[in-house]
Design an enzyme around this catalytic site. Structure first.
Site, PDB file in Angstrom:
ATOM      1  N   ARG A  75      10.650 -70.044  44.147  1.00  0.00           N
ATOM      2  CA  ARG A  75       9.509 -69.323  43.570  1.00  0.00           C
ATOM      3  C   ARG A  75       9.263 -69.840  42.160  1.00  0.00           C
ATOM      4  O   ARG A  75      10.158 -69.784  41.301  1.00  0.00           O
ATOM      5  CB  ARG A  75       9.772 -67.816  43.519  1.00  0.00           C
ATOM      6  CG  ARG A  75       8.546 -67.036  43.010  1.00  0.00           C
ATOM      7  CD  ARG A  75       8.806 -65.543  42.941  1.00  0.00           C
ATOM      8  NE  ARG A  75       9.658 -65.199  41.827  1.00  0.00           N
ATOM      9  CZ  ARG A  75       9.317 -64.407  40.804  1.00  0.00           C
ATOM     10  NH1 ARG A  75       8.123 -63.870  40.751  1.00  0.00           N
ATOM     11  NH2 ARG A  75      10.166 -64.149  39.835  1.00  0.00           N
ATOM     12  N   HIS A 119       2.915 -65.507  35.489  1.00  0.00           N
ATOM     13  CA  HIS A 119       4.193 -65.084  34.901  1.00  0.00           C
ATOM     14  C   HIS A 119       4.036 -65.150  33.380  1.00  0.00           C
ATOM     15  O   HIS A 119       4.715 -65.910  32.697  1.00  0.00           O
ATOM     16  CB  HIS A 119       5.329 -65.976  35.420  1.00  0.00           C
ATOM     17  CG  HIS A 119       6.696 -65.374  35.268  1.00  0.00           C
ATOM     18  ND1 HIS A 119       7.592 -65.274  36.309  1.00  0.00           N
ATOM     19  CD2 HIS A 119       7.334 -64.868  34.191  1.00  0.00           C
ATOM     20  CE1 HIS A 119       8.730 -64.735  35.883  1.00  0.00           C
ATOM     21  NE2 HIS A 119       8.591 -64.471  34.580  1.00  0.00           N
ATOM     22  N   GLU A 164       5.964 -58.900  37.392  1.00  0.00           N
ATOM     23  CA  GLU A 164       6.338 -57.805  36.499  1.00  0.00           C
ATOM     24  C   GLU A 164       5.205 -57.309  35.607  1.00  0.00           C
ATOM     25  O   GLU A 164       5.284 -57.412  34.370  1.00  0.00           O
ATOM     26  CB  GLU A 164       7.530 -58.217  35.615  1.00  0.00           C
ATOM     27  CG  GLU A 164       8.767 -58.584  36.402  1.00  0.00           C
ATOM     28  CD  GLU A 164      10.003 -58.790  35.514  1.00  0.00           C
ATOM     29  OE1 GLU A 164       9.918 -58.534  34.305  1.00  0.00           O
ATOM     30  OE2 GLU A 164      11.035 -59.211  36.058  1.00  0.00           O
ATOM     31  N   ASN A 287      12.043 -57.220  41.474  1.00  0.00           N
ATOM     32  CA  ASN A 287      12.855 -57.797  40.402  1.00  0.00           C
ATOM     33  C   ASN A 287      13.747 -56.695  39.867  1.00  0.00           C
ATOM     34  O   ASN A 287      13.252 -55.687  39.357  1.00  0.00           O
ATOM     35  CB  ASN A 287      11.966 -58.319  39.257  1.00  0.00           C
ATOM     36  CG  ASN A 287      11.131 -59.525  39.680  1.00  0.00           C
ATOM     37  OD1 ASN A 287      11.145 -59.924  40.835  1.00  0.00           O
ATOM     38  ND2 ASN A 287      10.394 -60.093  38.736  1.00  0.00           N
ATOM     39  N   TYR A 289      17.528 -55.793  37.757  1.00  0.00           N
ATOM     40  CA  TYR A 289      18.667 -56.280  36.973  1.00  0.00           C
ATOM     41  C   TYR A 289      19.684 -55.197  36.655  1.00  0.00           C
ATOM     42  O   TYR A 289      20.858 -55.449  36.521  1.00  0.00           O
ATOM     43  CB  TYR A 289      18.175 -56.870  35.649  1.00  0.00           C
ATOM     44  CG  TYR A 289      17.423 -58.163  35.838  1.00  0.00           C
ATOM     45  CD1 TYR A 289      18.092 -59.376  35.785  1.00  0.00           C
ATOM     46  CD2 TYR A 289      16.058 -58.173  36.106  1.00  0.00           C
ATOM     47  CE1 TYR A 289      17.416 -60.569  35.982  1.00  0.00           C
ATOM     48  CE2 TYR A 289      15.373 -59.363  36.305  1.00  0.00           C
ATOM     49  CZ  TYR A 289      16.060 -60.557  36.243  1.00  0.00           C
ATOM     50  OH  TYR A 289      15.400 -61.743  36.450  1.00  0.00           O
ATOM     51  N   GLU A 347      13.811 -61.450  41.939  1.00  0.00           N
ATOM     52  CA  GLU A 347      14.638 -61.768  40.766  1.00  0.00           C
ATOM     53  C   GLU A 347      15.839 -60.848  40.744  1.00  0.00           C
ATOM     54  O   GLU A 347      15.701 -59.627  40.888  1.00  0.00           O
ATOM     55  CB  GLU A 347      13.876 -61.556  39.443  1.00  0.00           C
ATOM     56  CG  GLU A 347      12.870 -62.612  39.121  1.00  0.00           C
ATOM     57  CD  GLU A 347      12.283 -62.445  37.719  1.00  0.00           C
ATOM     58  OE1 GLU A 347      12.941 -61.852  36.844  1.00  0.00           O
ATOM     59  OE2 GLU A 347      11.142 -62.909  37.532  1.00  0.00           O
TER      60      GLU A 347
HETATM   61  O1  IFM Z   1      13.488 -64.119  32.187  1.00  0.00           O
HETATM   62  C1  IFM Z   1      12.952 -62.945  32.681  1.00  0.00           C
HETATM   63  C2  IFM Z   1      11.824 -63.230  33.661  1.00  0.00           C
HETATM   64  O2  IFM Z   1      10.840 -64.017  33.091  1.00  0.00           O
HETATM   65  C3  IFM Z   1      11.192 -61.940  34.116  1.00  0.00           C
HETATM   66  N1  IFM Z   1      12.191 -61.030  34.606  1.00  0.00           N
HETATM   67  C4  IFM Z   1      13.350 -60.796  33.803  1.00  0.00           C
HETATM   68  C5  IFM Z   1      13.979 -62.112  33.397  1.00  0.00           C
HETATM   69  C6  IFM Z   1      15.219 -61.856  32.532  1.00  0.00           C
HETATM   70  O3  IFM Z   1      14.874 -61.163  31.379  1.00  0.00           O
END
Ligand code: IFM
Length: 447
Positions: A75, A119, A164, A287, A289, A347
């Site tokens: 991607r 992006h 995002e 996405n 984290y 992500e």
């Molecule tokens: O690097 C970023 C990405 O561009 C968008 N999502 C989170 C990642 C980590 O912060």
């Protein structure tokens, strides 16, 4: 052994501004990130993406790394200003050629290109007309997406509209930490709605252009947890969830804004907007984290703030809590409350302070553990019926981490920024084995 379905897609994600460099080459126009980084004091150590990983020139080497990694899919995002230097008008043929070459090289080695239109590197020329705060951007974006899809859609099947939108609204328009650097509640609300609408118009247009394309978008959806049982903290977490997550999920999948934000968004929502946003999707990109711990805070914006992570929490180099249960929770939330759409994790990954050892290797065991734990959580949700179809690690390469510059390393491949040398980390080898075997053993989780 934690196993995944045979047809599960294994991929890696990157973004144009974070890796390409060549910021002025072959007719590319300036984006808001070029200008933001060139403004002193905005980015750690005044780093910028002028050269980044120099992927623009080194993409053959990067595609070879992806091939050896065994990826099914890659991607990437197109830099709007490489294709349309002023955002609209005449396309720039040399910029278009770059993505032609990249896509062809991916296909040559059997990797599916997944193309994301946006992006974060908005053309500065469009920012000068108001950017995401101007309603006209919904047409500018749909025109751009339509052009790109027609240009590459003979070879690219998977298109993502946005990456995002929540981060763009929050970090770029409310907190001022990202380009275009605004701290304005009205800009935040306008950017929220206009991104949703732009995405809806682009989805509709692309669907009409080619019914076979696989269309989706990537939302950042971190669960919001109240720091305590108190009524105030619980309410604060709900409010945060509304503005960070549900303002993007609900109109797209359920056809309306949540009750808590409707009133504030009302001035921006015109007659048929809500219907235009809810478009059929082939997939949702997730996405994820971490989670957000939220507390009520009367002295902060909207009365909410992020609470510090628990004292015993493991943190990544970004200061983010390692909390793999968030993956399970969010996937089950999508299953139970949003009709169980096909989800690709577009992500997931972690920044750690990687360094070369005396043998010139990077032994990033903490990243391997992070990835294992999030994949184990993914597998648990899969086993309980969540419709997860694939996983794209963030990121293939160490790259320009926005306001943090080059200090945070998320890659499976280490980049020496002095000479742009690529050095696969231990996590690269680990990911390759996982892809070959279709799963992994949990051995490292106990260490
Ligand atoms: O690097 C970023 C990405 O561009 C968008 N999502 C989170 C990642 C980590 O912060």
């Amino acid at each position: 052994m934690i196993r995944f379905p045979q047809d599960f897609i294994w991929g890696a994600s990157t973004a144009s501004y974070q890796i390409e460099g060549a910021w002025q080459e072959d007719g590319k126009g300036p984006s808001i990130w070029d200008n933001f980084c060139h403004t002193a004091g905005k980015i750690a150590d005044n780093h910028n993406g002028d050269e980044a990983c120099d992927h623009y020139h080194r993409y053959p080497e990067d595609v070879a790394l992806m091939r050896d990694l065994g990826l099914d899919a890659y991607r990437f995002s197109t830099a709007w200003t490489r294709l349309f230097p002023q955002g609209r008008g005449q396309p720039n043929s040399k910029g278009c050629d770059f993505y032609d070459r990249l896509i062809d090289s991916l296909l040559d080695v059997g990797i599916q290109p997944w193309l994301c239109f946006y992006h974060w590197d908005l053309p500065q020329a469009l920012q000068d007309k108001g950017g995401w705060t101007a309603r006209d951007i919904v047409y500018w974006f749909a025109d751009y997406a339509g052009y790109v899809a027609e240009q590459y859609g003979d070879r690219v099947e998977h298109f993502l509209m946005l990456n995002e939108p929540g981060s763009v609204a929050f970090l770029g328009h409310l907190l001022g930490q990202h380009a275009p650097g605004l701290s304005d509640i009205n800009a935040f609300l306008a950017a929220t709605h206009h991104q949703n609408l732009a995405q809806g118009l682009a989805l509709k247009l692309l669907r009409e252009l080619n019914a076979d394309w696989q269309l989706g978008t990537a939302l950042n959806l971190q669960p919001a947890h109240a720091v305590s049982e108190s009524e105030e903290d619980q309410q604060a977490a709900k409010l945060f969830d509304t503005f960070a997550n549900r303002n993007f999920l609900d109109p797209l999948l359920l056809g309306g804004y949540p009750a808590l934000s409707q009133g504030l968004l009302e001035p921006y929502v015109k007659n048929d907007d809500i219907a235009a946003i809810k478009q059929p999707l082939n997939f949702l990109g997730l996405n994820l984290y971490t989670r957000f711990l939220i507390q009520a805070n009367s002295s902060s914006l909207m009365g909410i703030s992020q609470a510090p992570p628990p004292a015993d929490a493991e943190l990544t180099d970004m200061g983010w809590e390692v909390y793999p249960a968030a993956m399970y929770e969010q996937l089950m939330n999508l299953k139970e409350k949003y009709g169980n759409p096909a989800v690709y994790i577009t992500e997931n990954g972690a920044a750690f302070a990687d360094a070369l050892n005396h043998r010139g290797q990077v032994n990033d065991t903490r990243r391997i553990r992070y990835l294992e734990s999030h994949l184990a959580a993914t597998q648990k949700a899969l086993a309980q019926g969540a419709n997860v179809k694939g996983y794209f690690v963030w990121s293939l390469l160490d790259n320009f981490e926005w306001a943090e510059g080059y200090h945070k390393r998320f890659g499976l491949v280490y980049v020496d920024y002095a000479d742009k040398q690529r050095i696969p980390k231990a996590s690269y080898t680990w990911f390759n084995k996982l892809i070959c075997k279709g799963g992994f053993t949990l051995s490292q989780l106990d260490s």
